[in-house]
Design an enzyme around this catalytic site. Structure first.
Site, PDB file in Angstrom:
ATOM      1  N   ALA A  93       0.855  -1.266  -0.063  1.00 15.63           N
ATOM      2  CA  ALA A  93      -0.225   0.096  -0.102  1.00 15.63           C
ATOM      3  C   ALA A  93       0.825   1.193  -0.194  1.00 15.63           C
ATOM      4  O   ALA A  93       0.353   2.214  -0.613  1.00 15.63           O
ATOM      5  CB  ALA A  93      -1.079  -0.200   1.254  1.00 15.63           C
ATOM      6  N   CYS A 107       4.026   0.781 -11.937  1.00 18.21           N
ATOM      7  CA  CYS A 107       4.226   2.142 -12.486  1.00 18.21           C
ATOM      8  C   CYS A 107       5.661   2.036 -13.334  1.00 18.21           C
ATOM      9  O   CYS A 107       6.821   2.227 -13.221  1.00 18.21           O
ATOM     10  CB  CYS A 107       4.637   3.260 -11.397  1.00 18.21           C
ATOM     11  SG  CYS A 107       5.729   2.648  -9.985  1.00 18.21           S
TER      12      CYS A 107
END
Length: 422
Positions: free
Chosen positions: A241, A356
């Site tokens: 997270a 990403c």
């Protein structure tokens, strides 16, 4: 060690050399190396200057090395101290507007003996020749070839322009608040979004102290946007997270959220941010590869550890750290995490995988290989996306270089979504 007779400014250059060494030889992220590399610098502005030198050198490394190689009588090893010193001197003189005499005078103490004469001679030759650095910078050769094959020559060229310009600052708003949007200024590219110019002092913006927004690149906000608003009692698990932007999105969208991360320190920072925005989530320090919930969730979001090549605009060191072996190992880890995440979703629930990364092996290839029984791709729809983003034929969302270029760009990202049917 710092020497008492060093010219003023040399300690900052010495710290910059340590930063480059930490990234290029030890494979560390630039930010992770800061504390150790700048430990001898008392002033914040000196630490900031050392970081600026190293970051700009990493942004322009292929072009700096090409200049150095054009003026040396024989090839210089990649990890040679004279090469590091020349990179630091040249990037100051040619990209950071440092007078040439100051750039070389503050770097020469970093080398000794014959190498000092070499550094002085090569630097002088290049300055007298009037050599310049190309604008935009070139990507590392292997990266440029890889991205051109994956996304096309235009995207690879767009990446060059992307790395040349400071990235803008994107804010995700806690609520859809037109008055706050107007107060912040900037431009809005999506609901609950404001984009501001690079360098904006975010702590001074309206709503910071009240926790009405947080910093998050628009591409990084897409995985949670594709989950949407929670139904009554909806539960969500955010795996890996930290730093927590997606956790805050889920929590403020009404999801009963559990955030999992291996780092207690990073979860601690996430908790501080959650407190600032007035959002709540359960925080669990655990390895997402082995942790299991007491009950299956409606939504599981896996923003998996990756090479992070998609954030190269803000962190140019990723272009030099993300070697093929590292990418391969991370892709294998992502596949394992994704398979384990699939065990946490209730029937009828959704699983979202994101990275990403601008590498197909850390996105499309992992998603294509996901064949857990009971799952079907839940294609991303055009009406779910802000203007400028698009799903591909497989229903995945890929954000390649050049996306939103006219509006300041976006980080590279990949998102895939599945629904568990049984």
């Amino acid at each position: 060690m710092t020497k008492q007779d060093d010219p003023p400014g040399t300690p900052a250059r010495r710290a910059a050399m340590r930063l480059l060494d930490a990234v290029l030889r030890k494979g560390l992220p630039l930010e992770a190396a800061m504390a150790s590399a700048t430990a001898e610098l008392d002033r914040a502005d000196d630490r900031g200057f050392a970081h600026a030198i190293a970051a700009e050198a990493l942004r322009r490394l292929p072009d700096l090395d090409a200049l150095i190689d054009s003026a040396t009588p024989k090839p210089m090893p990649e990890d040679a101290k004279p090469r590091f010193a020349l990179r630091i001197a040249l990037v100051q003189a040619l990209a950071l507007n440092t007078p040439a005499h100051a750039a070389i005078a503050t770097v020469l103490p970093l080398v000794d003996g014959g190498p000092r004469r070499l550094v002085h001679g090569v630097f002088g030759t290049l300055i007298r020749r009037g050599d310049r650095l190309p604008d935009p910078p070139h990507l590392p050769v292997a990266v440029g070839i890889r991205w051109a094959r994956a996304w096309g020559d235009a995207a690879a060229e767009a990446a060059r322009y992307g790395i040349a310009q400071p990235a803008p600052i994107d804010l995700t708003l806690k609520t859809d608040d037109p008055e706050l949007v107007a107060e912040l200024g900037g431009v809005t590219l999506a609901p609950r979004h404001v984009r501001l110019p690079a360098g904006t002092a975010v702590e001074e913006l309206p709503g910071y102290g009240e926790g009405r927004w947080w910093v998050q690149d628009i591409a990084a906000s897409l995985p949670a946007r594709l989950i949407g608003v929670a139904p009554a009692g909806g539960t969500a698990i955010d795996l890996c997270a930290a730093p927590g932007g997606k956790t805050m999105q889920l929590a403020t969208a009404g999801w009963d959220t559990t955030a999992i991360d291996l780092s207690r320190t990073r979860l601690g920072r996430l908790m501080e941010n959650m407190d600032r925005v007035g959002a709540k989530a359960r925080m669990i320090v655990a390895n997402a590869a082995v942790w299991s919930p007491d009950a299956a969730a409606d939504v599981v979001l896996l923003d998996a550890p990756c090479s992070a090549t998609g954030i190269f605009r803000r962190h140019p060191e990723v272009l030099h750290r993300a070697r093929p072996r590292v990418i391969k190992e991370l892709a294998e880890q992502q596949a394992q995490l994704l398979a384990h995440a699939a065990t946490m979703v209730r029937p009828g629930g959704r699983l979202v995988y994101a990275t990403c990364s601008l590498e197909r092996s850390e996105g499309e290839e992992v998603a294509d290989a996901f064949t857990v029984p009971g799952y079907a791709i839940d294609p991303v729809r055009a009406d779910e996306l802000p203007q400028g983003f698009a799903a591909d034929a497989a229903g995945y969302l890929r954000v390649p270089p050049g996306t939103l270029a006219e509006a300041g760009g976006a980080d590279g990202f990949f998102v895939a979504r599945w629904r568990r049917e049984a």
